[in-house]
Design a protein around this motif. Sequence first.
Motif, PDB file in Angstrom:
ATOM      1  N   GLY A 106       0.826  -1.196   0.000  1.00  0.00           N
ATOM      2  CA  GLY A 106       0.000   0.000   0.000  1.00  0.00           C
ATOM      3  C   GLY A 106       0.859   1.244   0.000  1.00  0.00           C
ATOM      4  N   VAL A 107       0.624   2.158  -0.955  1.00  0.00           N
ATOM      5  CA  VAL A 107       1.402   3.396  -1.041  1.00  0.00           C
ATOM      6  C   VAL A 107       0.582   4.609  -0.607  1.00  0.00           C
ATOM      7  N   ALA A 108      -0.735   4.445  -0.507  1.00  0.00           N
ATOM      8  CA  ALA A 108      -1.632   5.488  -0.018  1.00  0.00           C
ATOM      9  C   ALA A 108      -2.880   4.796   0.516  1.00  0.00           C
ATOM     10  N   GLU A 109      -3.795   5.577   1.056  1.00  0.00           N
ATOM     11  CA  GLU A 109      -4.972   4.984   1.688  1.00  0.00           C
ATOM     12  C   GLU A 109      -5.762   4.107   0.724  1.00  0.00           C
ATOM     13  N   ASN A 110      -5.908   4.552  -0.523  1.00  0.00           N
ATOM     14  CA  ASN A 110      -6.711   3.812  -1.496  1.00  0.00           C
ATOM     15  C   ASN A 110      -5.902   3.353  -2.704  1.00  0.00           C
ATOM     16  N   LEU A 111      -4.584   3.320  -2.560  1.00  0.00           N
ATOM     17  CA  LEU A 111      -3.725   2.984  -3.692  1.00  0.00           C
ATOM     18  C   LEU A 111      -2.755   1.868  -3.300  1.00  0.00           C
ATOM     19  N   LEU A 112      -2.730   0.805  -4.126  1.00  0.00           N
ATOM     20  CA  LEU A 112      -1.876  -0.352  -3.885  1.00  0.00           C
ATOM     21  C   LEU A 112      -1.076  -0.672  -5.133  1.00  0.00           C
ATOM     22  N   ILE A 113       0.103  -1.253  -4.945  1.00  0.00           N
ATOM     23  CA  ILE A 113       0.921  -1.721  -6.059  1.00  0.00           C
ATOM     24  C   ILE A 113       1.203  -3.210  -5.870  1.00  0.00           C
ATOM     25  N   GLY A 114       0.963  -3.994  -6.910  1.00  0.00           N
ATOM     26  CA  GLY A 114       1.254  -5.412  -6.876  1.00  0.00           C
ATOM     27  C   GLY A 114       2.392  -5.752  -7.824  1.00  0.00           C
ATOM     28  N   ILE A 115       3.294  -6.609  -7.388  1.00  0.00           N
ATOM     29  CA  ILE A 115       4.446  -7.023  -8.196  1.00  0.00           C
ATOM     30  C   ILE A 115       4.455  -8.542  -8.270  1.00  0.00           C
ATOM     31  N   VAL A 116       4.531  -9.088  -9.491  1.00  0.00           N
ATOM     32  CA  VAL A 116       4.457 -10.532  -9.709  1.00  0.00           C
ATOM     33  C   VAL A 116       5.610 -10.967 -10.607  1.00  0.00           C
ATOM     34  N   THR A 117       6.220 -12.094 -10.281  1.00  0.00           N
ATOM     35  CA  THR A 117       7.226 -12.725 -11.136  1.00  0.00           C
ATOM     36  C   THR A 117       6.692 -14.073 -11.605  1.00  0.00           C
ATOM     37  N   GLY A 118       6.830 -14.378 -12.897  1.00  0.00           N
ATOM     38  CA  GLY A 118       6.358 -15.646 -13.447  1.00  0.00           C
ATOM     39  C   GLY A 118       7.507 -16.593 -13.756  1.00  0.00           C
ATOM     40  N   ILE A 119       7.437 -17.815 -13.218  1.00  0.00           N
ATOM     41  CA  ILE A 119       8.472 -18.825 -13.444  1.00  0.00           C
ATOM     42  C   ILE A 119       7.803 -20.087 -13.985  1.00  0.00           C
ATOM     43  N   PRO A 120       7.857 -20.353 -15.299  1.00  0.00           N
ATOM     44  CA  PRO A 120       7.235 -21.563 -15.850  1.00  0.00           C
ATOM     45  C   PRO A 120       8.041 -22.807 -15.490  1.00  0.00           C
ATOM     46  N   ILE A 121       7.342 -23.925 -15.219  1.00  0.00           N
ATOM     47  CA  ILE A 121       8.062 -25.159 -14.896  1.00  0.00           C
ATOM     48  C   ILE A 121       8.615 -25.823 -16.151  1.00  0.00           C
TER      49      ILE A 121
END
Length: 278
Positions: free
Chosen positions: A243-258
């Motif tokens: 969460g960077v502000a009351e109503n603001l979020l940042i999501g970070i995802v990494t994809g690793i295929p098998i």
Amino acid sequence: MKYFLWAVLLIACSNLYAQNHLLDSLYIHEVEAIKEPAKVLHAEPLYIDLIRDLGARKGEKEWNIGFGITDNKSYDIYNALIEYEWAPIDRLGFEIELPFSFYYPTEQNTLAPQSKLNSLKLATQYTFLVAEKAKTSLAIGYIHEFEMNEFNHYRKETVFTGNIFNPFFVAAKRWGQNFHTLLYSGPLISNHFESQTIHSLWQINSNFHYMIDGTRNFIGIELNKQLQRRDFDMTIRPQMRVGVAENLLIGIVTGIPIKRENERFSTFFRLIYEPKHK
């Protein structure tokens, strides 16, 4: 003196734990305090996200902007999306999404797919069970995608090229105050107009998250699995939300295929804005 210092340290740690525990309890209370309708707080996956919060309340809404990069064998894919979701009534959510794909060759004399708006994506989700004591929610939903042609074919060919039908089921449970599990599963059936061919596969997405005390931040993992006849593919997606502000979020995802048949590593970012509602 040594024992006195140890005693002070233990008291400080216990106070810090109690403070964080209280903050976490207050955040959960903020979500679950309104008893009509009931709602259980669950961590929502970042890559294949839900249409709306489980147990959504009337008036809730959310904007998402996403951007991702996927390293393929002979070209890179830059993905982007714009998404709006809202709840017109309690427990029922709707979503409109525009997902884009831009392709760039990484090897000489390689033909990459043409860039395009992948589809017009419409979706709905209904939470039919909210069990507060068991901290469990169950929902069903449906996604319909109107597949679209490449940008440079709009004048020569039809804009829409097919349909994708995707009914799904969601089951989520919170264990205590911090640990969250969620299962998202359903068939994905595509029908292309030109060839009149029908392709189908089954999606099974398992999610495990730990929500940090007193915040909306979490760390977790998303396991995106696909079953198609005798073929099985899975991509492991470690992720975090901040969460960077009351109503603001940042999501970070990494994809690793098998399996690295074509797709290799990928990265995805999601910016989440939730306007206040009454």
